[in-house]
Design a protein around this motif. Structure first.
Motif, short mmCIF file in Angstrom:
data_model
loop_
_atom_site.label_atom_id
_atom_site.label_comp_id
_atom_site.label_asym_id
_atom_site.label_seq_id
_atom_site.Cartn_x
_atom_site.Cartn_y
_atom_site.Cartn_z
N UNK A 159 -25.66 7.07 50.02
CA UNK A 159 -25.08 5.63 50.98
C UNK A 159 -24.69 4.31 50.31
N UNK A 160 -24.77 4.52 48.37
CA UNK A 160 -24.27 3.50 47.91
C UNK A 160 -25.13 2.54 47.81
N UNK A 161 -26.58 2.36 47.90
CA UNK A 161 -27.62 1.78 47.59
C UNK A 161 -27.85 1.90 45.99
N UNK A 162 -27.79 2.94 45.02
CA UNK A 162 -27.89 4.00 44.20
C UNK A 162 -26.34 3.86 43.23
N UNK A 163 -25.74 3.08 42.82
CA UNK A 163 -24.67 3.20 41.83
C UNK A 163 -25.15 4.57 41.38
N UNK A 164 -23.29 4.71 41.32
CA UNK A 164 -23.23 6.08 41.12
C UNK A 164 -22.75 6.43 38.78
N UNK A 165 -22.52 5.02 38.84
CA UNK A 165 -21.92 5.31 37.00
C UNK A 165 -22.57 3.47 36.80
N UNK A 166 -23.88 2.99 36.71
CA UNK A 166 -24.25 1.98 36.29
C UNK A 166 -23.51 1.30 35.12
N UNK A 167 -23.10 -0.02 34.73
CA UNK A 167 -22.88 -0.31 33.77
C UNK A 167 -23.80 -0.34 32.71
N UNK A 168 -23.84 0.01 31.52
CA UNK A 168 -25.25 0.49 29.78
C UNK A 168 -25.33 -1.32 29.93
N UNK A 169 -26.56 -0.96 30.35
CA UNK A 169 -27.10 -2.22 30.13
C UNK A 169 -27.13 -2.79 31.35
N UNK A 170 -26.89 -2.67 32.73
CA UNK A 170 -26.68 -3.58 33.64
C UNK A 170 -28.39 -3.15 34.16
N UNK A 171 -28.42 -4.04 35.21
CA UNK A 171 -29.48 -4.23 35.72
C UNK A 171 -30.19 -2.67 36.96
N UNK A 172 -28.60 -2.11 37.44
CA UNK A 172 -28.59 -0.65 37.98
C UNK A 172 -29.03 0.53 36.94
N UNK A 173 -28.48 -0.24 35.76
CA UNK A 173 -28.94 1.41 34.77
C UNK A 173 -30.33 1.12 34.27
N UNK A 174 -31.12 0.09 34.24
CA UNK A 174 -32.02 -0.36 33.70
C UNK A 174 -32.91 0.16 34.95
N UNK A 175 -32.40 0.31 35.74
CA UNK A 175 -33.67 0.66 37.11
C UNK A 175 -32.99 2.56 37.38
N UNK A 176 -32.48 2.79 37.04
CA UNK A 176 -31.37 4.29 37.11
C UNK A 176 -32.40 4.56 38.51
N UNK A 177 -32.48 5.70 38.82
CA UNK A 177 -32.76 5.96 40.22
C UNK A 177 -34.57 5.89 40.75
N UNK A 178 -34.90 4.55 40.19
CA UNK A 178 -37.00 4.71 41.08
C UNK A 178 -36.23 3.65 41.75
N UNK A 179 -35.24 3.46 42.66
CA UNK A 179 -35.41 2.80 43.95
C UNK A 179 -35.70 3.51 44.53
N UNK A 180 -35.44 4.94 44.60
CA UNK A 180 -35.59 6.31 45.60
C UNK A 180 -37.23 6.38 45.88
N UNK A 181 -38.23 5.82 44.78
CA UNK A 181 -39.77 5.89 45.24
C UNK A 181 -39.89 4.76 46.16
N UNK A 182 -39.17 4.02 46.18
CA UNK A 182 -39.58 2.81 46.70
C UNK A 182 -39.25 2.61 48.59
N UNK A 183 -39.95 2.54 49.09
CA UNK A 183 -39.60 2.40 50.80
C UNK A 183 -38.33 1.90 50.73
N UNK A 184 -38.61 0.64 50.13
CA UNK A 184 -37.16 -0.84 50.40
C UNK A 184 -36.67 -0.37 48.84
N UNK A 185 -35.30 0.40 48.89
CA UNK A 185 -35.01 0.72 47.84
C UNK A 185 -34.21 -0.58 46.73
N UNK A 186 -34.61 -2.10 47.60
CA UNK A 186 -33.98 -3.17 47.24
C UNK A 186 -35.40 -3.92 46.03
#
Length: 171
Positions: free
Chosen positions: A38-65
């Motif tokens: 769905x594009x909610x989690x980045x496929x290849x996040x830029x190293x050091x970016x917030x998306x890279x730090x968050x990794x797959x943790x949004x999958x644990x949330x009801x609201x991925x944001x």
């Protein structure tokens, strides 16, 4: 010292066996895959970016944001090489764990809290209840909540206070 424990509160606890844990991991992988597609989690996040730090943790949330407050995280990066190494070493040391025999002897009251949208809830919640045959297990499912209580602090603390005030530990 279980005789010194009057009650137990669990929030999104894992399965009591390695086999159950693997089933939970499969459910989490399905959620991660859906969020990647769905594009909610980045496929290849830029190293050091917030998306890279968050990794797959949004999958644990009801609201991925949703994200933790700075007070919850402190100043340390959430995901780093040491975290992955500790995770790998922990699973290697506990490769075939089975806590059911130890849990079967407990008799304390238990509050088992779950986020409605926790991807492991359907598997782990039933396994926890089955592993505690001599306990009074109260199950509460929190709406609009995933795996972590930080996503739903008000209903989490309300449920815990209500349980404890009914003889689970608050005098």
């Amino acid at each position: 010292y279980p005789e010194r424990v009057r009650s137990i509160v669990l929030m999104g606890s894992g399965a009591p066996t390695r086999q159950g844990s693997l089933q939970c991991q499969d459910a989490l992988v399905r959620r991660i895959t859906a969020l990647l597609q769905a594009g909610v989690i980045a496929q290849n996040p830029e190293a050091g970016s917030l998306a890279a730090q968050r990794g797959f943790l949004p999958a644990y949330f009801s609201d991925p944001d949703f994200w933790f407050s700075p007070d919850d995280l402190g100043s340390a990066p959430l995901i780093d090489e040491r975290t992955a190494q500790v995770n790998d070493l922990t699973w290697a040391a506990n490769e075939d764990y089975d806590l059911t025999a130890g849990l079967a002897g407990l008799t304390q009251r238990v509050l088992s809290l779950w986020g409605e949208d926790d991807p492991i809830r359907p598997i782990a919640s039933a396994a926890i209840v089955a592993a505690l045959p001599h306990n009074t297990v109260e199950m509460e499912v929190l709406s609009h909540c995933g795996h972590f209580w930080q996503e739903c602090p008000e209903p989490f603390f309300a449920a815990m206070r209500a349980f404890l005030s009914r003889g689970g530990g608050m005098d």
